[in-house]
Design an enzyme around this catalytic site. Structure first.
Site, PDB file in Angstrom:
ATOM      1  N   TYR A  55      -1.658  -0.915  10.189  1.00 30.00           N
ATOM      2  CA  TYR A  55      -1.605  -0.897   9.014  1.00 30.00           C
ATOM      3  C   TYR A  55      -0.585  -1.179   8.205  1.00 30.00           C
ATOM      4  O   TYR A  55      -0.225  -1.246   7.359  1.00 30.00           O
ATOM      5  CB  TYR A  55      -3.006  -0.455   8.423  1.00 30.00           C
ATOM      6  CG  TYR A  55      -3.312  -0.625   6.975  1.00 30.00           C
ATOM      7  CD1 TYR A  55      -3.728  -1.670   6.356  1.00 30.00           C
ATOM      8  CD2 TYR A  55      -2.735   0.403   6.304  1.00 30.00           C
ATOM      9  CE1 TYR A  55      -4.396  -2.040   5.282  1.00 30.00           C
ATOM     10  CE2 TYR A  55      -3.493   0.423   4.198  1.00 30.00           C
ATOM     11  CZ  TYR A  55      -3.303  -1.146   4.201  1.00 30.00           C
ATOM     12  OH  TYR A  55      -3.914  -1.585   3.143  1.00 30.00           O
ATOM     13  N   SER A 106       0.857  -1.139  -0.210  1.00 30.13           N
ATOM     14  CA  SER A 106      -0.034  -0.378   0.099  1.00 30.13           C
ATOM     15  C   SER A 106       0.605   1.258  -0.161  1.00 30.13           C
ATOM     16  O   SER A 106       2.686   1.042   0.760  1.00 30.13           O
ATOM     17  CB  SER A 106      -0.840  -0.233   1.354  1.00 30.13           C
ATOM     18  OG  SER A 106      -1.968   1.537   1.450  1.00 30.13           O
TER      19      SER A 106
END
Length: 247
Positions: free
Chosen positions: A153, A139
């Site tokens: 995350y 990501s």
């Protein structure tokens, strides 16, 4: 062409749309997720739209590490794998120290330890035949440490990117390829309740960029390239006060 592709976390979101787009390109697919009923619905959809594509489904919880190896081996016996897309993940989290260690722990276990198990299982198959393509879905959030609900995350996605780079270094000049894909903000079930996400793109065009980068077997790709490739450069070097204003 890498004909046979395994996609984990394929029951919804980016994984399901990747399945649609790879099937449209003529690939045969193995799809895994915890929600078998969704996989069955997706298989039926693909059979109607792309009857030429073979699609097999398996229930898989990537936090059951023994099961990861069993399912990968079973799929490979049925559909010899040319490419594995490590996509399954969680987006839950809370600021550290606010009493939600459970949410952060679950994200860390799924996104990094679960992905490590998948990478191990895939590489076991690829090393045996000295061929294959491992794809790790990281990501843009993994480029820097990020605050509040995204801290854990982002850390897991950074760890996944480091895992990919270590493998690429080891495998330089060898037939096994490793790609790390850094999606920017792409609409999916993971973020559908987030009201104000800047520069977000729809699932279909966002995944089209992911699939193109995977098919090109790029070592690293920020997708969609505009605006995420230039934003990635800024994120890597921006001082913390500047980065904080960006996010």
């Amino acid at each position: 062409m890498r004909r046979n592709i395994l996609i984990t976390g394929a029951s919804s979101g980016l994984g399901a749309e990747m399945a649609r787009q790879f099937a449209a390109k003529g690939h045969d697919l193995a799809l895994t997720a915890r929600r078998t009923e969704r996989l069955e619905a997706l298989r039926a959809e693909l059979a109607g739209s792309y009857p030429q594509a073979k699609v097999v489904i398996h229930t898989l919880d990537v936090n059951d590490h023994e099961q990861v190896f069993e399912v990968f081996r079973a799929i490979d016996a049925e559909l010899p794998l040319d490419r594995v897309v490590v996509n399954a993940g969680l987006g839950t989290g809370a600021p550290l120290g606010t009493g939600r260690f459970d949410a952060n722990r679950d994200t860390a276990l799924t996104n990094f330890v679960g992905s490590l198990a998948q990478a191990e299982a895939a590489m076991e198959l690829f090393r045996a035949r000295n061929a294959g393509h491992l794809v790790l879905i990281s990501s843009i959030s993994g480029l820097r440490g990020l605050p509040k609900t995204v801290t854990t995350y982002a850390a897991t996605k950074a760890g996944l990117a480091a895992l990919g780079e270590g493998l690429r270094m080891e495998l330089l000049g060898k037939p096994i390829k490793v790609s790390t894909i850094y999606p920017g903000y792409i609409r999916s079930e993971m973020n559908e309740k987030v009201a104000n996400t800047p520069l977000i793109v729809g699932t279909e065009p966002g995944v089209r960029a992911i699939v193109a980068a995977i098919e090109a077997e790029k070592a690293k790709a920020y997708v969609p390239r505009w605006p995420w490739a230039p934003i990635a450069r800024v994120m890597r070097f921006a001082p913390l006060p500047v980065l904080r204003r960006m996010i």
